[in-house]
Design a protein around this motif. Structure first.
Motif, PDB file in Angstrom:
ATOM      1  N   ASP A   8       0.856  -1.180   0.000  1.00  0.00           N
ATOM      2  CA  ASP A   8       0.000   0.000   0.000  1.00  0.00           C
ATOM      3  C   ASP A   8       0.895   1.234   0.000  1.00  0.00           C
ATOM      4  O   ASP A   8       1.455   1.611   1.036  1.00  0.00           O
ATOM      5  CB  ASP A   8      -0.911  -0.015   1.229  1.00  0.00           C
ATOM      6  N   SER A   9       1.015   1.888  -1.135  1.00  0.00           N
ATOM      7  CA  SER A   9       1.909   3.035  -1.266  1.00  0.00           C
ATOM      8  C   SER A   9       1.419   4.252  -0.482  1.00  0.00           C
ATOM      9  O   SER A   9       2.225   5.097  -0.082  1.00  0.00           O
ATOM     10  CB  SER A   9       2.082   3.413  -2.741  1.00  0.00           C
ATOM     11  N   VAL A  10       0.111   4.349  -0.262  1.00  0.00           N
ATOM     12  CA  VAL A  10      -0.409   5.474   0.520  1.00  0.00           C
ATOM     13  C   VAL A  10       0.086   5.378   1.967  1.00  0.00           C
ATOM     14  O   VAL A  10       0.498   6.378   2.571  1.00  0.00           O
ATOM     15  CB  VAL A  10      -1.948   5.501   0.471  1.00  0.00           C
ATOM     16  N   ALA A  11       0.050   4.179   2.520  1.00  0.00           N
ATOM     17  CA  ALA A  11       0.553   3.993   3.878  1.00  0.00           C
ATOM     18  C   ALA A  11       2.037   4.322   3.975  1.00  0.00           C
ATOM     19  O   ALA A  11       2.516   4.795   5.015  1.00  0.00           O
ATOM     20  CB  ALA A  11       0.312   2.555   4.333  1.00  0.00           C
ATOM     21  N   LEU A  12       2.760   4.093   2.897  1.00  0.00           N
ATOM     22  CA  LEU A  12       4.210   4.330   2.888  1.00  0.00           C
ATOM     23  C   LEU A  12       4.588   5.756   2.507  1.00  0.00           C
ATOM     24  O   LEU A  12       5.774   6.097   2.495  1.00  0.00           O
ATOM     25  CB  LEU A  12       4.877   3.365   1.904  1.00  0.00           C
ATOM     26  N   LEU A  13       3.588   6.612   2.185  1.00  0.00           N
ATOM     27  CA  LEU A  13       3.881   7.965   1.706  1.00  0.00           C
ATOM     28  C   LEU A  13       4.743   8.773   2.667  1.00  0.00           C
ATOM     29  O   LEU A  13       5.723   9.405   2.229  1.00  0.00           O
ATOM     30  CB  LEU A  13       2.572   8.694   1.404  1.00  0.00           C
ATOM     31  N   PRO A  14       4.456   8.816   3.977  1.00  0.00           N
ATOM     32  CA  PRO A  14       5.348   9.566   4.879  1.00  0.00           C
ATOM     33  C   PRO A  14       6.783   9.060   4.849  1.00  0.00           C
ATOM     34  O   PRO A  14       7.731   9.857   4.886  1.00  0.00           O
ATOM     35  CB  PRO A  14       4.712   9.363   6.255  1.00  0.00           C
ATOM     36  N   ALA A  15       6.960   7.734   4.774  1.00  0.00           N
ATOM     37  CA  ALA A  15       8.313   7.177   4.714  1.00  0.00           C
ATOM     38  C   ALA A  15       8.991   7.554   3.394  1.00  0.00           C
ATOM     39  O   ALA A  15      10.193   7.870   3.363  1.00  0.00           O
ATOM     40  CB  ALA A  15       8.271   5.663   4.876  1.00  0.00           C
ATOM     41  N   TYR A  16       8.237   7.519   2.286  1.00  0.00           N
ATOM     42  CA  TYR A  16       8.790   7.937   0.999  1.00  0.00           C
ATOM     43  C   TYR A  16       9.294   9.382   1.067  1.00  0.00           C
ATOM     44  O   TYR A  16      10.398   9.715   0.591  1.00  0.00           O
ATOM     45  CB  TYR A  16       7.725   7.845  -0.097  1.00  0.00           C
ATOM     46  N   LEU A  17       8.472  10.257   1.640  1.00  0.00           N
ATOM     47  CA  LEU A  17       8.838  11.670   1.706  1.00  0.00           C
ATOM     48  C   LEU A  17      10.044  11.897   2.619  1.00  0.00           C
ATOM     49  O   LEU A  17      10.906  12.731   2.332  1.00  0.00           O
ATOM     50  CB  LEU A  17       7.649  12.495   2.175  1.00  0.00           C
ATOM     51  N   ALA A  18      10.095  11.163   3.728  1.00  0.00           N
ATOM     52  CA  ALA A  18      11.232  11.312   4.634  1.00  0.00           C
ATOM     53  C   ALA A  18      12.527  10.862   3.962  1.00  0.00           C
ATOM     54  O   ALA A  18      13.556  11.556   4.032  1.00  0.00           O
ATOM     55  CB  ALA A  18      10.989  10.497   5.902  1.00  0.00           C
ATOM     56  N   ALA A  19      12.482   9.707   3.281  1.00  0.00           N
ATOM     57  CA  ALA A  19      13.676   9.244   2.559  1.00  0.00           C
ATOM     58  C   ALA A  19      14.019  10.188   1.411  1.00  0.00           C
ATOM     59  O   ALA A  19      15.204  10.465   1.141  1.00  0.00           O
ATOM     60  CB  ALA A  19      13.431   7.830   2.032  1.00  0.00           C
ATOM     61  N   GLY A  20      12.985  10.704   0.715  1.00  0.00           N
ATOM     62  CA  GLY A  20      13.226  11.660  -0.361  1.00  0.00           C
ATOM     63  C   GLY A  20      13.862  12.941   0.139  1.00  0.00           C
ATOM     64  O   GLY A  20      14.640  13.583  -0.580  1.00  0.00           O
ATOM     65  N   THR A  21      13.551  13.329   1.376  1.00  0.00           N
ATOM     66  CA  THR A  21      14.168  14.522   1.956  1.00  0.00           C
ATOM     67  C   THR A  21      15.676  14.355   2.075  1.00  0.00           C
ATOM     68  O   THR A  21      16.442  15.287   1.805  1.00  0.00           O
ATOM     69  CB  THR A  21      13.567  14.790   3.352  1.00  0.00           C
ATOM     70  N   ALA A  22      16.115  13.171   2.477  1.00  0.00           N
ATOM     71  CA  ALA A  22      17.548  12.913   2.586  1.00  0.00           C
ATOM     72  C   ALA A  22      18.230  13.037   1.227  1.00  0.00           C
ATOM     73  O   ALA A  22      19.285  13.682   1.092  1.00  0.00           O
ATOM     74  CB  ALA A  22      17.785  11.523   3.177  1.00  0.00           C
ATOM     75  N   VAL A  23      17.625  12.432   0.210  1.00  0.00           N
ATOM     76  CA  VAL A  23      18.200  12.501  -1.138  1.00  0.00           C
ATOM     77  C   VAL A  23      18.189  13.935  -1.651  1.00  0.00           C
ATOM     78  O   VAL A  23      19.164  14.416  -2.242  1.00  0.00           O
ATOM     79  CB  VAL A  23      17.422  11.577  -2.094  1.00  0.00           C
ATOM     80  N   LEU A  24      17.076  14.650  -1.423  1.00  0.00           N
ATOM     81  CA  LEU A  24      16.966  16.034  -1.889  1.00  0.00           C
ATOM     82  C   LEU A  24      18.027  16.926  -1.255  1.00  0.00           C
ATOM     83  O   LEU A  24      18.665  17.735  -1.946  1.00  0.00           O
ATOM     84  CB  LEU A  24      15.567  16.570  -1.557  1.00  0.00           C
ATOM     85  N   ALA A  25      18.234  16.796   0.047  1.00  0.00           N
ATOM     86  CA  ALA A  25      19.238  17.613   0.731  1.00  0.00           C
ATOM     87  C   ALA A  25      20.629  17.347   0.172  1.00  0.00           C
ATOM     88  O   ALA A  25      21.417  18.277  -0.038  1.00  0.00           O
ATOM     89  CB  ALA A  25      19.205  17.330   2.226  1.00  0.00           C
ATOM     90  N   LEU A  26      20.920  16.086  -0.096  1.00  0.00           N
ATOM     91  CA  LEU A  26      22.239  15.741  -0.637  1.00  0.00           C
ATOM     92  C   LEU A  26      22.431  16.306  -2.036  1.00  0.00           C
ATOM     93  O   LEU A  26      23.491  16.858  -2.362  1.00  0.00           O
ATOM     94  CB  LEU A  26      22.390  14.221  -0.642  1.00  0.00           C
ATOM     95  N   LEU A  27      21.394  16.206  -2.882  1.00  0.00           N
ATOM     96  CA  LEU A  27      21.500  16.702  -4.251  1.00  0.00           C
ATOM     97  C   LEU A  27      21.593  18.223  -4.293  1.00  0.00           C
ATOM     98  O   LEU A  27      22.376  18.786  -5.079  1.00  0.00           O
ATOM     99  CB  LEU A  27      20.294  16.220  -5.067  1.00  0.00           C
TER     100      LEU A  27
END
Length: 497
Positions: A8-27
């Motif tokens: 269920d990708s909706v349930a995982l959305l907060p985790a996706y965004l948190a992990a994406g934040t790490a990648v975004l900050a690095l880039l």
């Protein structure tokens, strides 16, 4: 017949965004190489994670990574509360770290990346449905902190604190993994709810020495994470050696993660006949030792560190009454422990923000005497810090701390653990001594030798405005929320869901 796992990708959305934040900050740090842009990117990602956690948690409970009835990820009201709070703590720490990152001693990109990685672990932790997901989430929350503690260039104290934290945490993780392996050997399952059902149905398993050893090892490993006695010695040295914003995150998000992990295994998996007495003893020792040692502290961060050890005892206390409690009392105990943790981390962050605001950029916490009379020179910040300390002590007008302690005592009395409720009350009285002494020191006139000039430890006028905003905003928001009565009931409802 093959068993298909649901996602269920909706349930995982907060985790996706948190992990994406790490990648975004690095880039952003790699491409733009601008400190402000990197901090803004990390803050935006943390805010998006907070909003997503609230939005997803507002609906019905969502389960994913399920095989049959066993699910490894369950995102409901409690998971949303934990995820949103971890994201909020990350935002607060970013605000506190602004001056530290601007002075060039700490690399901005690495700091924001590691903080976002730790936030990802905290977001996943609240929804963990099996022991493997739980332990991986705890380590994802903790591993970046080893580096964050020692990230300040040219600081021997920071390096020593990082090594201490790393060695102790590795031992704790080893104990937890060994306990999980033994539980799997006994029950043949790793899903928390299935573990609890098997141990409830098979009373013969509770008589096995292997089961007792497994439960003890899991509890001991997770007790390291909350700095509970006798697994607490690393906390004061690590907090005092870390940069102040990192120490703030350690004493809030990291402790919250340990509490959530303990709640998950105790509520769903471990036999209460074994876990209850162990946690009662740990809670009693933790609150007593933490308060008694805090009385002797003269360094600011060490006092906050030892007081957080005592606060961990209050958080664990309701869990110590579980063995004798009925079903309703157990639900109240779980809710009380998490509710206390929520209000504690908010007040603790406000206290650290006050210390950061009253100290020069990049400085450590210094001695208590360095903050003598600070509230006279900075009335709003001093009042916010004093409010946080009084709240941690459990006195009005710090009603958040008072509500939290009353909730804990009430759950203990409901669980037939009057002796532990009495010990909580006695320790709360002991805690008044150092909390009120610290708060009074902020309003005590400086020595005559320093008249006409600010103490060496005082921040220059107009400095560190983000920290000032954080401490005042947290103090005011917590006071209003508890006075109107909405926040306490909401936290209890979410904690009990």
């Amino acid at each position: 017949m093959s068993r298909v796992q649901s996602v269920d990708s909706v349930a995982l959305l907060p985790a996706y965004l948190a992990a994406g934040t790490a990648v975004l900050a690095l880039l952003v740090d790699l491409v733009l190489a601008r400190r402000t842009a990197t901090i803004v990117a990390a803050a935006t990602g943390a805010l998006a994670t907070l909003v997503a956690a609230v939005a997803v948690g507002a609906g019905a409970e969502r389960r994913t990574f399920c095989v049959g009835a066993d699910c490894s990820y369950v995102f409901g009201g409690r998971a949303a509360l934990v995820a949103g709070l971890v994201a909020l703590l990350a935002l607060g720490v970013l605000a506190l770290a602004g001056p530290l990152l601007r002075d060039g001693v700490t690399p901005v990109g690495e700091f924001c990346f590691l903080l976002a990685c730790s936030m990802t672990g905290g977001v996943v932790l609240g929804a963990a449905g099996d022991l493997i997901t739980l332990i991986v989430a705890v380590e994802a929350l903790t591993l970046p902190l080893y580096i964050l503690v020692g990230l300040r260039r040219g600081s021997l104290a920071s390096a020593e604190a990082a090594v201490t934290f790393f060695v102790v945490s590795v031992v704790a993780t080893t104990l937890t993994l060994l306990g999980a392996a033994l539980l799997y050997a006994v029950t043949g399952s790793l899903h928390l709810e299935r573990l609890g059902a098997i141990l409830a149905d098979r009373s013969d398993l509770l008589d096995l020495p292997l089961t007792t050893v497994a439960v003890t090892l899991v509890l001991a490993g997770l007790a390291f994470k909350v700095a509970a006695v006798p697994f607490h010695a690393w906390a004061p040295a690590t907090y005092d050696g870390a940069p102040l914003p990192v120490a703030a995150y350690l004493s809030t998000a990291s402790k919250l993660g340990g509490v959530v992990a303990l709640l998950a295994v105790v509520q769903h998996a471990l036999p209460l006949s074994v876990a209850g007495p162990v946690l009662a003893l740990v809670a009693a020792l933790t609150m007593t030792v933490g308060n008694l040692v805090a009385l002797r502290q003269r360094r600011t961060v060490r006092l906050l560190a030892w007081s957080s050890v005592a606060q961990a005892g209050y958080i664990l206390a309701p869990l110590g009454a579980l063995a004798l409690a009925d079903v309703d009392a157990r639900s109240a105990a779980y809710a009380a422990a998490l509710a206390y943790a929520v209000f504690f981390v908010l007040l603790e962050l406000a206290a650290f923000a006050g210390v950061v605001a009253l100290r020069p950029a990049g400085a450590d916490g210094g001695r208590l005497d360095d903050l003598r009379g600070a509230a006279r020179r900075h009335p709003w910040v001093g009042a916010g810090l004093a409010f946080a300390l009084i709240g941690l002590a459990g006195l009005p007008p710090g009603l958040a701390g008072l509500f939290a302690k009353v909730t804990v005592v009430r759950s203990l009395l409901g669980g037939d653990a009057a002796w532990l409720a009495l010990l909580v009350a006695l320790n709360a009285v002991i805690g008044l001594a150092y909390y009120l002494r610290f708060a009074a020191l902020l309003y005590t006139p400086a020595d005559s030798a320093l008249a006409g000039s600010a103490p060496a430890g005082d921040a220059p006028a107009g400095a560190i405005r983000p920290a000032r905003v954080v401490v005042v905003a947290l103090a005011v928001a917590t006071a209003i929320a508890v006075i109107v009565g909405f926040a306490p009931q909401l936290v209890l409802d979410l904690a009990g869901s």
